[in-house]
Design a protein around this motif. Structure first.
Motif, PDB file in Angstrom:
ATOM      1  N   LEU A  53       0.759  -1.148  -0.062  1.00 63.95           N
ATOM      2  CA  LEU A  53       0.009   0.171  -0.113  1.00 63.95           C
ATOM      3  C   LEU A  53       0.722   1.276  -0.037  1.00 63.95           C
ATOM      4  O   LEU A  53       0.573   2.297  -0.692  1.00 63.95           O
ATOM      5  CB  LEU A  53      -0.764  -0.013   1.180  1.00 63.95           C
ATOM      6  N   GLY A  54       2.162   1.202   0.635  1.00 66.26           N
ATOM      7  CA  GLY A  54       2.834   2.474   0.695  1.00 66.26           C
ATOM      8  C   GLY A  54       2.453   3.053   1.963  1.00 66.26           C
ATOM      9  O   GLY A  54       3.257   4.067   2.176  1.00 66.26           O
ATOM     10  N   HIS A  55       1.761   2.623   3.055  1.00 68.80           N
ATOM     11  CA  HIS A  55       1.571   3.091   4.128  1.00 68.80           C
ATOM     12  C   HIS A  55       0.899   2.078   5.005  1.00 68.80           C
ATOM     13  O   HIS A  55       0.349   0.959   4.675  1.00 68.80           O
ATOM     14  CB  HIS A  55       0.468   4.362   4.204  1.00 68.80           C
ATOM     15  N   MET A  56       0.971   2.340   6.353  1.00 69.73           N
ATOM     16  CA  MET A  56       0.526   1.529   7.307  1.00 69.73           C
ATOM     17  C   MET A  56      -0.980   2.185   8.032  1.00 69.73           C
ATOM     18  O   MET A  56      -0.957   3.112   8.493  1.00 69.73           O
ATOM     19  CB  MET A  56       1.393   1.572   8.418  1.00 69.73           C
ATOM     20  N   PRO A  57      -2.013   1.472   7.363  1.00 68.73           N
ATOM     21  CA  PRO A  57      -3.361   1.950   7.747  1.00 68.73           C
ATOM     22  C   PRO A  57      -3.552   1.601   9.280  1.00 68.73           C
ATOM     23  O   PRO A  57      -2.942   0.549   9.977  1.00 68.73           O
ATOM     24  CB  PRO A  57      -4.161   0.758   7.254  1.00 68.73           C
ATOM     25  N   GLU A  58      -4.074   2.549  10.010  1.00 71.80           N
ATOM     26  CA  GLU A  58      -4.495   2.313  11.285  1.00 71.80           C
ATOM     27  C   GLU A  58      -4.999   0.882  11.798  1.00 71.80           C
ATOM     28  O   GLU A  58      -4.623   0.368  12.902  1.00 71.80           O
ATOM     29  CB  GLU A  58      -5.294   3.530  11.942  1.00 71.80           C
ATOM     30  N   GLU A  59      -5.958   0.290  11.010  1.00 67.37           N
ATOM     31  CA  GLU A  59      -6.390  -0.859  11.296  1.00 67.37           C
ATOM     32  C   GLU A  59      -5.678  -1.966  11.161  1.00 67.37           C
ATOM     33  O   GLU A  59      -5.573  -3.009  12.062  1.00 67.37           O
ATOM     34  CB  GLU A  59      -7.724  -1.048  10.355  1.00 67.37           C
ATOM     35  N   THR A  60      -4.501  -1.735  10.346  1.00 63.67           N
ATOM     36  CA  THR A  60      -3.450  -2.646  10.299  1.00 63.67           C
ATOM     37  C   THR A  60      -2.323  -2.730  11.357  1.00 63.67           C
ATOM     38  O   THR A  60      -1.944  -3.771  11.922  1.00 63.67           O
ATOM     39  CB  THR A  60      -2.738  -2.600   9.063  1.00 63.67           C
ATOM     40  N   LYS A  61      -1.956  -1.456  12.095  1.00 61.33           N
ATOM     41  CA  LYS A  61      -1.255  -1.196  13.156  1.00 61.33           C
ATOM     42  C   LYS A  61      -2.016  -1.870  14.225  1.00 61.33           C
ATOM     43  O   LYS A  61      -1.512  -2.640  15.182  1.00 61.33           O
ATOM     44  CB  LYS A  61      -1.228   0.366  13.511  1.00 61.33           C
ATOM     45  N   ASN A  62      -3.412  -1.854  14.472  1.00 60.14           N
ATOM     46  CA  ASN A  62      -4.119  -2.385  15.501  1.00 60.14           C
ATOM     47  C   ASN A  62      -3.997  -3.852  15.489  1.00 60.14           C
ATOM     48  O   ASN A  62      -3.866  -4.800  16.381  1.00 60.14           O
ATOM     49  CB  ASN A  62      -5.641  -1.738  15.568  1.00 60.14           C
ATOM     50  N   GLN A  63      -4.253  -4.271  14.370  1.00 52.85           N
ATOM     51  CA  GLN A  63      -4.132  -5.839  14.204  1.00 52.85           C
ATOM     52  C   GLN A  63      -2.964  -6.400  14.523  1.00 52.85           C
ATOM     53  O   GLN A  63      -2.895  -7.381  15.213  1.00 52.85           O
ATOM     54  CB  GLN A  63      -4.566  -6.264  12.481  1.00 52.85           C
ATOM     55  N   ILE A  64      -1.771  -5.686  13.960  1.00 52.52           N
ATOM     56  CA  ILE A  64      -0.428  -6.282  14.403  1.00 52.52           C
ATOM     57  C   ILE A  64      -0.148  -6.201  16.013  1.00 52.52           C
ATOM     58  O   ILE A  64       0.135  -7.140  16.404  1.00 52.52           O
ATOM     59  CB  ILE A  64       0.657  -5.151  13.747  1.00 52.52           C
ATOM     60  N   ASN A  65      -0.807  -5.012  16.487  1.00 48.29           N
ATOM     61  CA  ASN A  65      -0.786  -5.219  18.067  1.00 48.29           C
ATOM     62  C   ASN A  65      -1.411  -6.221  18.778  1.00 48.29           C
ATOM     63  O   ASN A  65      -0.990  -6.957  19.498  1.00 48.29           O
ATOM     64  CB  ASN A  65      -1.048  -3.752  18.675  1.00 48.29           C
ATOM     65  N   ASN A  66      -2.470  -6.438  18.292  1.00 55.44           N
ATOM     66  CA  ASN A  66      -3.348  -7.533  18.821  1.00 55.44           C
ATOM     67  C   ASN A  66      -2.787  -8.691  18.722  1.00 55.44           C
ATOM     68  O   ASN A  66      -2.874  -9.725  19.271  1.00 55.44           O
ATOM     69  CB  ASN A  66      -4.847  -7.564  18.202  1.00 55.44           C
ATOM     70  N   LEU A  67      -2.249  -9.006  17.383  1.00 56.57           N
ATOM     71  CA  LEU A  67      -1.622 -10.342  16.955  1.00 56.57           C
ATOM     72  C   LEU A  67      -0.359 -10.757  17.804  1.00 56.57           C
ATOM     73  O   LEU A  67       0.007 -11.933  18.428  1.00 56.57           O
ATOM     74  CB  LEU A  67      -1.017 -10.642  15.650  1.00 56.57           C
ATOM     75  N   MET A  68       0.457  -9.539  18.002  1.00 59.09           N
ATOM     76  CA  MET A  68       1.782  -9.589  18.775  1.00 59.09           C
ATOM     77  C   MET A  68       1.331 -10.111  20.254  1.00 59.09           C
ATOM     78  O   MET A  68       2.184 -10.835  20.888  1.00 59.09           O
ATOM     79  CB  MET A  68       2.302  -8.334  18.910  1.00 59.09           C
ATOM     80  N   GLU A  69       0.062  -9.303  20.995  1.00 57.83           N
ATOM     81  CA  GLU A  69      -0.308  -9.689  22.249  1.00 57.83           C
ATOM     82  C   GLU A  69      -0.610 -11.200  22.276  1.00 57.83           C
ATOM     83  O   GLU A  69      -0.500 -11.948  23.105  1.00 57.83           O
ATOM     84  CB  GLU A  69      -1.110  -8.808  22.392  1.00 57.83           C
ATOM     85  N   PHE A  70      -1.619 -11.551  21.399  1.00 60.12           N
ATOM     86  CA  PHE A  70      -2.301 -12.849  21.359  1.00 60.12           C
ATOM     87  C   PHE A  70      -1.356 -14.124  21.114  1.00 60.12           C
ATOM     88  O   PHE A  70      -1.252 -15.158  21.948  1.00 60.12           O
ATOM     89  CB  PHE A  70      -3.331 -12.847  20.324  1.00 60.12           C
ATOM     90  N   TYR A  71      -0.452 -13.890  20.082  1.00 55.37           N
ATOM     91  CA  TYR A  71       0.714 -15.043  19.906  1.00 55.37           C
ATOM     92  C   TYR A  71       1.983 -14.771  20.773  1.00 55.37           C
ATOM     93  O   TYR A  71       2.819 -15.686  20.516  1.00 55.37           O
ATOM     94  CB  TYR A  71       0.922 -15.219  18.363  1.00 55.37           C
ATOM     95  N   LYS A  72       1.829 -13.779  21.472  1.00 55.28           N
ATOM     96  CA  LYS A  72       3.105 -13.439  22.369  1.00 55.28           C
ATOM     97  C   LYS A  72       4.369 -13.192  21.463  1.00 55.28           C
ATOM     98  O   LYS A  72       5.629 -13.932  21.705  1.00 55.28           O
ATOM     99  CB  LYS A  72       3.463 -14.555  23.108  1.00 55.28           C
ATOM    100  N   TYR A  73       4.474 -12.637  20.339  1.00 52.76           N
ATOM    101  CA  TYR A  73       5.465 -12.331  19.526  1.00 52.76           C
ATOM    102  C   TYR A  73       6.343 -11.385  20.375  1.00 52.76           C
ATOM    103  O   TYR A  73       5.772 -10.584  20.682  1.00 52.76           O
ATOM    104  CB  TYR A  73       5.053 -11.692  18.095  1.00 52.76           C
ATOM    105  N   ASP A  74       7.769 -11.720  20.216  1.00 53.50           N
ATOM    106  CA  ASP A  74       8.538 -10.811  20.889  1.00 53.50           C
ATOM    107  C   ASP A  74       9.683 -10.070  19.880  1.00 53.50           C
ATOM    108  O   ASP A  74      10.191  -9.012  20.383  1.00 53.50           O
ATOM    109  CB  ASP A  74       9.170 -11.418  22.269  1.00 53.50           C
ATOM    110  N   THR A  75       9.742 -10.906  18.772  1.00 54.13           N
ATOM    111  CA  THR A  75      10.774 -10.181  17.894  1.00 54.13           C
ATOM    112  C   THR A  75      10.176 -10.449  16.199  1.00 54.13           C
ATOM    113  O   THR A  75       9.632 -11.496  16.127  1.00 54.13           O
ATOM    114  CB  THR A  75      12.199 -11.096  17.895  1.00 54.13           C
ATOM    115  N   ILE A  76      10.296  -9.532  15.602  1.00 57.80           N
ATOM    116  CA  ILE A  76       9.906  -9.567  14.374  1.00 57.80           C
ATOM    117  C   ILE A  76      11.197  -8.999  13.444  1.00 57.80           C
ATOM    118  O   ILE A  76      11.595  -7.809  13.394  1.00 57.80           O
ATOM    119  CB  ILE A  76       8.594  -8.828  14.063  1.00 57.80           C
ATOM    120  N   LYS A  77      11.801 -10.022  12.875  1.00 59.89           N
ATOM    121  CA  LYS A  77      12.845  -9.811  12.167  1.00 59.89           C
ATOM    122  C   LYS A  77      12.499  -9.455  10.626  1.00 59.89           C
ATOM    123  O   LYS A  77      11.741 -10.108  10.172  1.00 59.89           O
ATOM    124  CB  LYS A  77      13.999 -11.005  12.430  1.00 59.89           C
ATOM    125  N   GLY A  78      13.451  -8.500  10.098  1.00 55.29           N
ATOM    126  CA  GLY A  78      12.778  -8.338   8.725  1.00 55.29           C
ATOM    127  C   GLY A  78      12.493  -6.945   8.432  1.00 55.29           C
ATOM    128  O   GLY A  78      11.943  -6.596   7.111  1.00 55.29           O
TER     129      GLY A  78
END
Length: 86
Positions: A53-78
């Motif tokens: 898209l060339g930008h990070m939609p707010e909904e996608t930011k929220n989705q990332i935050n929710n996924l990080m919390e739910f799956y306990k991601y602590d490192t995203i490389k790349g």
């Protein structure tokens, strides 16, 4: 848990195609469908979706935050290898 984005670079054409062919769909819904189509983690699709898209939609930011919390991601490389969005 750690996830490495570079392992999934092959999904870029599919992400781009799905965006072009589904431009009226909700961000969260489209990313979920991309994950199913590409058979890869939703969080990976979020980052490649934002890159395409060339930008990070707010909904996608929220989705990332929710996924990080739910799956306990602590490192995203790349993340630094993605084309920057503004």
């Amino acid at each position: 848990m750690k996830i490495e984005l570079h392992k999934y670079t092959n999904i870029r054409p599919t992400v781009k195609s799905m965006i072009e062919n589904n431009f009226n769909r909700d961000h969260v819904d489209l990313v979920a469908n991309i994950a199913v189509a590409c058979n890869c983690p939703v969080i990976v699709c979020c980052y490649y979706y934002a890159e395409a898209l060339g930008h990070m939609p707010e909904e996608t930011k929220n989705q990332i935050n929710n996924l990080m919390e739910f799956y306990k991601y602590d490192t995203i490389k790349g993340i630094e290898t993605l084309k920057e969005w503004k």
